[in-house]
Structure formats: C-alpha cells, structure tokens
Design a protein around this motif. Structure first.
Motif, mmCIF file in Angstrom:
data_model
loop_
_atom_site.group_PDB
_atom_site.id
_atom_site.type_symbol
_atom_site.label_atom_id
_atom_site.label_comp_id
_atom_site.label_asym_id
_atom_site.label_seq_id
_atom_site.Cartn_x
_atom_site.Cartn_y
_atom_site.Cartn_z
ATOM 1 N N SER A 16 27.935 -113.012 12.311
ATOM 2 C CA SER A 16 26.582 -113.305 12.789
ATOM 3 C C SER A 16 26.573 -114.306 13.948
ATOM 4 O O SER A 16 25.727 -114.230 14.820
ATOM 5 C CB SER A 16 25.704 -113.802 11.646
ATOM 6 O OG SER A 16 26.205 -115.000 11.117
ATOM 7 N N ALA A 19 29.619 -112.591 17.110
ATOM 8 C CA ALA A 19 29.733 -111.170 17.449
ATOM 9 C C ALA A 19 31.176 -110.676 17.345
ATOM 10 O O ALA A 19 31.734 -110.129 18.285
ATOM 11 C CB ALA A 19 29.158 -110.902 18.834
ATOM 12 N N GLN A 21 34.385 -108.442 16.302
ATOM 13 C CA GLN A 21 34.686 -107.028 16.147
ATOM 14 C C GLN A 21 35.039 -106.790 14.681
ATOM 15 O O GLN A 21 35.672 -107.628 14.048
ATOM 16 C CB GLN A 21 35.877 -106.645 17.029
ATOM 17 C CG GLN A 21 35.654 -106.976 18.491
ATOM 18 C CD GLN A 21 36.921 -106.848 19.305
ATOM 19 O OE1 GLN A 21 37.110 -105.869 19.993
ATOM 20 N NE2 GLN A 21 37.786 -107.852 19.216
ATOM 21 N N ALA A 37 27.617 -103.165 8.848
ATOM 22 C CA ALA A 37 26.981 -102.744 10.100
ATOM 23 C C ALA A 37 27.828 -103.162 11.298
ATOM 24 O O ALA A 37 28.283 -104.291 11.383
ATOM 25 C CB ALA A 37 25.589 -103.345 10.207
ATOM 26 N N GLY A 38 28.048 -102.223 12.186
ATOM 27 C CA GLY A 38 28.806 -102.492 13.401
ATOM 28 C C GLY A 38 30.301 -102.295 13.279
ATOM 29 O O GLY A 38 31.030 -102.433 14.259
ATOM 30 N N SER A 40 33.929 -100.507 13.010
ATOM 31 C CA SER A 40 34.618 -99.302 13.473
ATOM 32 C C SER A 40 35.536 -98.838 12.361
ATOM 33 O O SER A 40 36.257 -99.650 11.765
ATOM 34 C CB SER A 40 35.474 -99.609 14.703
ATOM 35 O OG SER A 40 34.671 -100.045 15.778
ATOM 36 N N GLN A 102 23.411 -105.530 3.770
ATOM 37 C CA GLN A 102 24.204 -105.334 4.986
ATOM 38 C C GLN A 102 25.340 -104.350 4.747
ATOM 39 O O GLN A 102 26.321 -104.344 5.471
ATOM 40 C CB GLN A 102 24.792 -106.666 5.457
ATOM 41 C CG GLN A 102 23.752 -107.703 5.820
ATOM 42 C CD GLN A 102 24.381 -109.023 6.220
ATOM 43 O OE1 GLN A 102 25.427 -109.059 6.838
ATOM 44 N NE2 GLN A 102 23.741 -110.120 5.855
ATOM 45 N N GLU A 106 25.103 -96.279 8.774
ATOM 46 C CA GLU A 106 24.403 -96.438 10.071
ATOM 47 C C GLU A 106 23.953 -95.090 10.552
ATOM 48 O O GLU A 106 24.515 -94.092 10.265
ATOM 49 C CB GLU A 106 25.350 -97.053 11.114
ATOM 50 C CG GLU A 106 25.554 -98.520 10.840
ATOM 51 C CD GLU A 106 26.432 -99.160 11.893
ATOM 52 O OE1 GLU A 106 26.311 -98.816 13.071
ATOM 53 O OE2 GLU A 106 27.232 -100.008 11.539
#
Length: 106
Positions: A16, A19, A21, A37-38, A40, A102, A106
């Motif tokens: 948070s 940012a 990875q 979330a976010g 890969s 969370q 997605e």
C-alpha cells in the motif's frame, strides 16, 4: 545479498505504501480463484517475460500457498539482480484470512 522474509502485515504495508510488485507462484487455477489485487501470476511460461518487464529496483513481494516455495523463488530473483525481494510468510492462505476484502479475483 539475499531476500527478506516478511509477515503478511508487513507485506500489506509495503504494497500500500510503496507500490510493490507482486508475484504469485501458485498454480493457475488457484490464482484464478483468488489472489492479491495487482499480483502477476508467474510460471515457467511467463517468468522470463516478467523478469524483462519488471523493475529490478522496485520492491518485489513473492507469495505462494503457505510461504515455503516463495523463499526459493525469492532467492532466484535476488540472483537475477532484483535489489529488494521479499517472501511473504504464511502465503496466500494467511493473507486471505487476514485480508479477505483484498483477496478476490480481478
């Protein structure tokens, strides 16, 4: 140089605030059912592509099911010259229990 092991709370703060990875190394079906979330999804098919696209100087948080496999994956990224690599203790299972809001698709 080596990776650092962090708690799910430390990982949440890092994500948070800075940012970071996120790399999910669980199987594809588990990833589709839910992930942070976010994140890969990484496997042998897209690993090289991720390495080429990722910023090696940005924090990288790696997680698996329970926080065991992510440690060897984190060491792999250190050897690929990523400068700030974290393995999330407890993995996605602990994250899902702590941060259910969370942990969706997605």
């Amino acid at each position: 140089m080596s990776f650092k092991r962090i708690s799910i709370d430390e990982a949440e703060q890092l994500i948070s605030q800075r940012a970071a990875q996120l790399a999910d190394i669980r199987d594809e079906q588990s990833f589709q059912l839910g992930h942070i979330a976010g994140a890969s999804h990484l496997d042998n098919h897209n690993l090289q592509q991720f390495i080429e696209a990722a910023d090696p100087d940005q924090p990288l948080v790696i997680y698996c099911y329970h926080g065991n496999s992510s440690q060897s994956a984190a060491q792999f990224f250190v050897e690929k010259d990523f400068t700030e690599v974290y393995s999330m203790d407890g993995g996605f299972e602990a994250w899902r229990q702590r941060y259910p809001q969370q942990s969706g698709q997605e």
